[in-house]
Scaffold this active site. Structure first.
Site, PDB file in Angstrom:
ATOM      1  N   ASN A 207       0.818  -1.220   0.000  1.00  0.00           N
ATOM      2  CA  ASN A 207       0.000   0.000   0.000  1.00  0.00           C
ATOM      3  C   ASN A 207       0.851   1.269   0.000  1.00  0.00           C
ATOM      4  O   ASN A 207       0.456   2.291  -0.549  1.00  0.00           O
ATOM      5  CB  ASN A 207      -0.971  -0.003   1.185  1.00  0.00           C
ATOM      6  CG  ASN A 207      -0.288  -0.344   2.493  1.00  0.00           C
ATOM      7  OD1 ASN A 207       0.448  -1.325   2.589  1.00  0.00           O
ATOM      8  ND2 ASN A 207      -0.510   0.472   3.504  1.00  0.00           N
ATOM      9  N   HIS A 300      -5.043  -5.322  10.300  1.00  0.00           N
ATOM     10  CA  HIS A 300      -5.403  -5.664   8.911  1.00  0.00           C
ATOM     11  C   HIS A 300      -6.229  -6.945   8.806  1.00  0.00           C
ATOM     12  O   HIS A 300      -6.158  -7.658   7.815  1.00  0.00           O
ATOM     13  CB  HIS A 300      -4.145  -5.778   8.043  1.00  0.00           C
ATOM     14  CG  HIS A 300      -3.302  -4.538   8.061  1.00  0.00           C
ATOM     15  ND1 HIS A 300      -3.778  -3.321   7.645  1.00  0.00           N
ATOM     16  CD2 HIS A 300      -2.023  -4.328   8.478  1.00  0.00           C
ATOM     17  CE1 HIS A 300      -2.823  -2.411   7.788  1.00  0.00           C
ATOM     18  NE2 HIS A 300      -1.762  -2.988   8.292  1.00  0.00           N
ATOM     19  N   HIS A 327       2.692  -6.582   5.213  1.00  0.00           N
ATOM     20  CA  HIS A 327       1.582  -5.735   5.629  1.00  0.00           C
ATOM     21  C   HIS A 327       1.398  -5.683   7.145  1.00  0.00           C
ATOM     22  O   HIS A 327       1.327  -4.599   7.723  1.00  0.00           O
ATOM     23  CB  HIS A 327       0.289  -6.190   4.941  1.00  0.00           C
ATOM     24  CG  HIS A 327      -0.764  -5.124   4.825  1.00  0.00           C
ATOM     25  ND1 HIS A 327      -0.477  -3.798   4.616  1.00  0.00           N
ATOM     26  CD2 HIS A 327      -2.129  -5.199   4.878  1.00  0.00           C
ATOM     27  CE1 HIS A 327      -1.601  -3.101   4.540  1.00  0.00           C
ATOM     28  NE2 HIS A 327      -2.617  -3.928   4.700  1.00  0.00           N
ATOM     29  N   VAL A 328       1.267  -6.855   7.786  1.00  0.00           N
ATOM     30  CA  VAL A 328       1.150  -6.894   9.242  1.00  0.00           C
ATOM     31  C   VAL A 328       2.569  -6.841   9.809  1.00  0.00           C
ATOM     32  O   VAL A 328       3.408  -7.653   9.426  1.00  0.00           O
ATOM     33  CB  VAL A 328       0.432  -8.185   9.686  1.00  0.00           C
ATOM     34  CG1 VAL A 328       0.405  -8.287  11.197  1.00  0.00           C
ATOM     35  CG2 VAL A 328      -0.975  -8.216   9.112  1.00  0.00           C
TER      36      VAL A 328
END
Ligand SMILES: *[C@@H]1O[C@H](CO)[C@@H](O)[C@H](O)[C@H]1NC(C)=O
Ligand SMILES: *[C@@H]1O[C@H](CO)[C@@H](O)[C@H](O)[C@H]1NC(C)=O
Length: 524
Positions: A207, A300, A327-328
């Site tokens: 992202n 998330h 992401h995490v």
């Protein structure tokens, strides 16, 4: 002294209760963002040098110069300061509001020898860099870390990766955390240069790479300009998803932030790419993307569900071994899992978004721990995947304990049992005929090619000897329709238990009812 003792005791405790350690370890807080002193270089000086695979035996060298007239050439050879070869590349640049990038050069060099040290320089200017090409055979080692950013923790993680003897770095998204501040892409490029100029860095986007502003700016402008990956070489039309092969490993990089539904280009490309995988040549199949599908952290939660619904059956049908996500900001490893349930033929899922970015760690986990989760911990670190041979790989996760590197988790990832490959040449056993080579081709996902080759040699309805019985096979449209629309109740097939074991019980011919429908929809 006393404090050190306590930490040691806690570590021992943590090791003893491997799955329930999240509470005891006192985690260090986020560290500050790195400060990069103003250090102007001559405008033709190569900066932010990094390398990536560009098709078989080729490597793309990427660098930036402030000088827009600097040439996109790379000189290289196998001894220092002695460049026997030279390659010409291409360049691009982009602007983003008030910022304009330097000249971004992309030059493909090769063919290169395997497992060889090369010396090279960019744009006809010193300094000289070194790179090592990967081996052509097992063993091969991948380092893995996502969500890097550019903090003191990032530096610690990079230092530990540098100590490991890795061949290729895999990065499942979130590189610079520039977040619209374009000069931070430049500082990130300089920060990773010592590592990324010497081993291929294969990345996919997260992202933080999007940087889109509705109407004004498309997404991924900076990422696509600076981190060009071998998408053209792997038949993809987008830098956001691609694949590459190295030493018996086929690796697929997917995009969590581009369309992935059944009608999308990405989905269709993935299906075609999976069909091309030859499991004899590349027994290992890895997949990376940013947003995890199996995540028991509160952070998330559920964000990967839509992509999972769309694509998990494809990965399962293809027999993917390991899926890496980021992401995490934590580490988690799953057992083999599919469709939310333990499944010996499903992939192992590993979340490794703990590279060290400024946002800090994701500490809170869901309770109770799901049955598929085998190890989870919120700490910064990196992973190492050493693939030993066609069936065994050693996975380890290394935590940055202050600045010490501590190996926190080790696991041997074994492939589900499969038959040994037939010896090359004629099988020479009349009663077996072509059975083994067909079975092997089916396991290796190359049955189509096997059949097409026989059809070419022996005509459209070739005769076979399978399991001691004469047989014919039909193929093409009519046969597809027959197999895809009939299930166990219409099509009778005679397969002995031993054959079922070899083919596995997920072979289309063996399924009926709902199962048949599901598997068929995956293949259709
Ligand atoms: C330079 O490299 C070439 C080919 O790699 C080799 O034949 C030659 O001996 C080298 N020269 C020196 C001075 O090392
Ligand atoms: C693969 O490596 C593992 C671990 O080193 C070993 O036990 C196994 O026998 C090897 N298998 C083959 C086929 O070489």
């Amino acid at each position: 002294m006393e404090q050190k003792l306590i930490i040691v005791v806690l570590l021992v405790l943590a090791l003893a209760t491997a799955t329930a350690i999240t509470a005891e370890y006192v985690r260090p807080p986020p560290r500050k963002t790195l400060h990069f002193p103003w250090n102007p270089k001559p405008s033709s000086h190569p900066q932010q040098v990094h390398i990536s695979f560009a098709g078989d035996k080729h490597i793309r060298v990427t660098w930036v110069t402030s000088d827009k007239s600097s040439p996109s050439i790379v000189e290289y050879g196998i001894s220092p300061k002695n460049y026997s070869s030279k390659a010409q590349g291409e360049s691009n640049s982009y602007s983003y509001f008030l910022y304009s990038s330097g000249k971004i050069h992309h030059t493909v060099i090769g063919p290169l020898e395997d497992d060889t040290l090369y010396f090279y320089r960019c744009g006809g200017e010193d300094p000289e860099f070194q790179l090592k090409t990967p081996p052509s055979q097992f063993p091969i080692t991948f380092s893995v870390a996502g969500d890097l950013g550019q903090t003191e923790w990032t530096k610690s993680t990079l230092g530990h990766i540098e100590q490991c003897k890795y061949d290729v770095h895999l990065l499942p998204g979130d590189l610079s955390y520039a977040d619209y501040m374009q000069h931070k892409w430049d500082t990130f490029g300089d920060l990773v240069q010592p590592l990324a100029s010497s081993r291929p860095w294969m990345v996919t986007q997260g992202n933080h790479e999007k940087e889109n502003i509705p109407i004004l700016k498309d997404g991924f402008v900076s990422y696509n300009s600076r981190w060009k990956m071998p998408y053209e070489e792997s038949g993809s039309s987008s830098n956001l998803y691609y694949s590459f092969e190295v030493a018996g490993v086929h690796t697929i990089m997917l995009g969590s932030y581009t369309d992935y539904d059944k009608y999308s280009d990405q989905y269709n490309w993935l299906k075609a790419d999976l069909l091309n995988v030859d499991r004899e040549r590349t027994p290992w199949l890895l997949v990376l993307f940013h947003v995890p599908w199996y995540n028991s952290n509160n952070a998330h939660q559920g964000e990967g569900d839509d992509m999972m619904v769309a694509m998990e059956p494809l990965l399962y049908a293809a027999g993917v071994d390991i899926v890496f996500a980021g992401h995490v900001h934590a580490y988690e490893r799953s057992k083999r899992v599919y469709n939310g349930k333990l499944d010996p033929c499903g992939p192992v899922h590993i979340t490794i978004g703990d590279g060290g970015n400024r946002e800090g760690l994701a500490h809170k986990y869901r309770e109770p721990e799901p049955e598929w989760s085998i190890f989870r911990e919120a700490s910064f670190g990196h992973g190492e995947l050493k693939i030993m041979n066609s069936t065994h790989a050693l996975w380890s996760w290394h935590r940055n304990d202050d600045d010490e590197q501590v190996s926190k988790e080790k696991n041997i990832i074994k492939k589900p049992a499969r038959p040994p490959p037939p010896s090359p040449g004629s099988l020479g056993i009349p009663i077996i005929g072509q059975s083994l080579s067909l079975l092997w081709a089916m396991r290796a996902n190359t049955a189509d090619r096997w059949m097409a080759e026989r059809a070419k040699r022996y005509g459209p309805i070739p005769k076979l000897s399978l399991f001691g019985k004469p047989a014919v096979f039909i193929h093409g449209q009519a046969a597809n329709k027959f197999v895809f629309t009939s299930d166990h109740s219409i099509m009778n097939n005679y397969q002995t238990e031993s054959i079922k074991m070899i083919l596995g019980n997920r072979c289309l011919l063996e399924l009926s009812g709902e199962d048949h429908k599901r598997e068929r929809s995956v293949l259709a």
